[in-house]
Write an enzyme that holds these catalytic residues in place. Structure first.
Site, short mmCIF file in Angstrom:
data_model
loop_
_atom_site.label_atom_id
_atom_site.label_comp_id
_atom_site.label_asym_id
_atom_site.label_seq_id
_atom_site.Cartn_x
_atom_site.Cartn_y
_atom_site.Cartn_z
N LYS A 155 -5.40 68.41 -31.74
CA LYS A 155 -4.27 67.62 -31.13
C LYS A 155 -3.63 66.60 -32.34
O LYS A 155 -3.19 65.55 -31.91
CB LYS A 155 -4.77 66.72 -29.78
N CYS A 156 -3.27 67.26 -33.42
CA CYS A 156 -3.05 66.51 -34.65
C CYS A 156 -1.82 67.01 -34.71
O CYS A 156 -1.35 68.08 -34.58
CB CYS A 156 -3.95 66.48 -35.61
N GLY A 157 -1.05 66.14 -35.62
CA GLY A 157 0.25 66.68 -36.30
C GLY A 157 0.25 67.88 -37.19
O GLY A 157 0.98 68.39 -37.65
N THR A 216 -2.24 70.27 -36.99
CA THR A 216 -2.72 71.20 -36.20
C THR A 216 -2.29 72.54 -36.70
O THR A 216 -2.93 73.44 -36.68
CB THR A 216 -3.12 70.81 -34.80
#
Length: 161
Positions: A35-37, A39
């Site tokens: 759930k990371c930028g 990803t």
């Protein structure tokens, strides 16, 4: 510990994986999050793996929830997410800490062998990458914003060694 081959982390399924099985291969080790930028880099990691795996490159993903709680899922959720959304077929390992007192021993080794900017050993964010030579020593550390496809020249260099 003098090479990555001295470590035995757990697979995503929980069983020990002796990294010595990768001896003679070029490894790309990455701390990941769902759930990371960054990803979408899963797609680039898979593309690098597909491009170079037959030449002796392995990508090893280590989920980590230490940065903004961006990897909250359990092993089954992480595996399903990676396969469904990015077609990940490279090896994923059990969720670990990369910093702090509970940092995984492999990551303690990687950070010491290839410090970051200004000699800092701490991992700054998800998708920090380490490229490992065929002899198991660390070649280079890459920042999270460095896209996997930007590593292809270095990978080719290490494959030629």
């Amino acid at each position: 510990m003098s090479t990555v081959y001295d470590f035995t982390p757990n697979s995503l399924g929980g069983s020990p994986v002796d990294l010595a099985q990768y001896r003679g291969k070029v490894l790309l080790i990455v701390n990941t999050a769902s759930k990371c930028g960054f990803t979408p880099q899963y797609q680039g990691l898979e593309a690098v793996y597909q491009q170079f795996r037959d030449q002796g490159v392995e990508v090893l993903g280590f989920p980590c929830n230490q940065f903004g709680s961006q990897e909250p899922g359990d092993a089954a959720e992480i595996g399903a997410f990676c396969e469904k959304n990015y077609g990940v077929s490279f090896s994923l390992f059990a969720k670990i800490d990369v910093n702090g007192d509970n940092a995984d021993p492999l990551y303690k080794y990687l950070k010491h062998a290839a410090p970051g900017l200004l000699g800092s050993e701490g991992i700054k964010w998800n998708f920090t990458k380490f490229l490992i030579r065929k002899d198991g020593t660390v070649f280079k550390r890459y920042a999270p914003q460095t896209k996997p496809e930007e590593l292809t020249d270095d990978i080719k260099k290490l494959l030629a060694e």
